[in-house]
Design an enzyme around this catalytic site. Structure first.
Site, PDB file in Angstrom:
ATOM      1  N   GLU A 172      21.012-115.279 -46.697  1.00 42.01           N
ATOM      2  CA  GLU A 172      19.577-115.544 -46.637  1.00 42.01           C
ATOM      3  C   GLU A 172      18.846-114.936 -47.825  1.00 42.01           C
ATOM      4  OE1 GLU A 172      21.083-114.810 -42.360  1.00 42.01           O
ATOM      5  OE2 GLU A 172      21.485-114.115 -44.396  1.00 42.01           O
ATOM      6  N   HIS A 209      23.429-110.962 -48.885  1.00 40.36           N
ATOM      7  CA  HIS A 209      23.518-111.782 -47.674  1.00 40.36           C
ATOM      8  C   HIS A 209      23.035-113.190 -48.007  1.00 40.36           C
ATOM      9  CE1 HIS A 209      23.400-108.190 -44.630  1.00 40.36           C
ATOM     10  NE2 HIS A 209      24.139-107.923 -45.698  1.00 40.36           N
ATOM     11  N   CYS A 231      17.384-109.290 -43.830  1.00 41.78           N
ATOM     12  CA  CYS A 231      17.149-110.704 -44.123  1.00 41.78           C
ATOM     13  C   CYS A 231      15.919-111.229 -43.391  1.00 41.78           C
ATOM     14  CB  CYS A 231      18.376-111.524 -43.735  1.00 41.78           C
ATOM     15  SG  CYS A 231      19.833-111.155 -44.736  1.00 41.78           S
ATOM     16  N   CYS A 254      20.102-110.442 -40.197  1.00 41.02           N
ATOM     17  CA  CYS A 254      19.942-109.014 -39.918  1.00 41.02           C
ATOM     18  C   CYS A 254      18.484-108.626 -40.177  1.00 41.02           C
ATOM     19  CB  CYS A 254      20.883-108.202 -40.797  1.00 41.02           C
ATOM     20  SG  CYS A 254      20.418-108.196 -42.546  1.00 41.02           S
TER      21      CYS A 254
END
Length: 203
Positions: free
Chosen positions: A57, A55, A88, A85
């Site tokens: 991040e 992801h 993250c 999410c």
């Protein structure tokens, strides 16, 4: 509360999301800012690296720690094109991030991309964080949602990333055999147990 430069940095994250989508990854980007200066920009790389944790991040945290050192993350702000999410959110907390600003909401992401969801909202995950992490969003929501719409790839669980990588291979047979996904890669699987959409800013 948003700051005057929030839109500038968040637009950079949204631009990164468009770049990620253009190269075949999920449409998400993130920017690290400290003391008013943008230090690093990262793109989602789940498909191109076949890494379910790629992801934007998480990629940002990894690259910042490797290139700039862990100190660059402590007390910094992360601008994310989409609401982080649970994974993250936790990663940002442990990295020492103290402020998060996001564009598209978790429900927006679910509507645009479908696929599996943890369901927890970023502000909820970080609500009891100590030291506190401030969460601001959604901001520039329409622009962030427009970036999501550029992607023709649904949110896929990790087992399917290798098949999707660089548009080669096939989706696993057991995936296609599931009735709710039989329409192929354009299917939109609704999120389950999703919280009501809301603006959030918590410390």
């Amino acid at each position: 509360m948003s700051h005057p430069q929030d839109e500038v940095h968040l637009r950079s994250a949204i631009a990164a999301a468009r770049q990620a989508s253009a190269r075949g990854d999920m449409p998400f980007g993130a920017v690290l800012v400290k003391d008013g200066q943008a230090l690093l920009t990262a793109l989602n790389n789940q498909v191109t690296t076949s890494d379910c944790t790629g992801h934007a991040e998480v990629v940002l945290i990894r690259e910042a720690a490797a290139q700039l050192g862990p100190h660059a993350l402590r007390g910094a702000t992360v601008y994310a094109s989409g609401e982080p999410c649970a994974m993250c959110s936790g990663a940002m907390f442990w990295a020492g991030i103290t402020r998060v600003v996001f564009g598209a909401t978790t429900p927006d992401i679910g509507t645009a991309l479908g696929g599996p969801s943890l369901g927890a909202r970023c502000a909820d995950v970080l609500a009891s964080a100590s030291p506190p992490v401030r969460v601001v969003g959604p901001l520039l929501r329409e622009e962030a949602v427009a970036a999501l719409a550029l992607s023709d790839r649904p949110h896929l669980p990790y087992a399917e990333f290798a098949a999707a990588r660089a548009e080669i291979g096939t989706v696993p047979e057991d995936f296609l055999s599931q009735p709710e996904r039989a329409q192929g890669s354009e299917v939109r699987v609704p999120f389950a147990g999703m919280a009501d959409e809301r603006d959030s800013e918590r410390t």
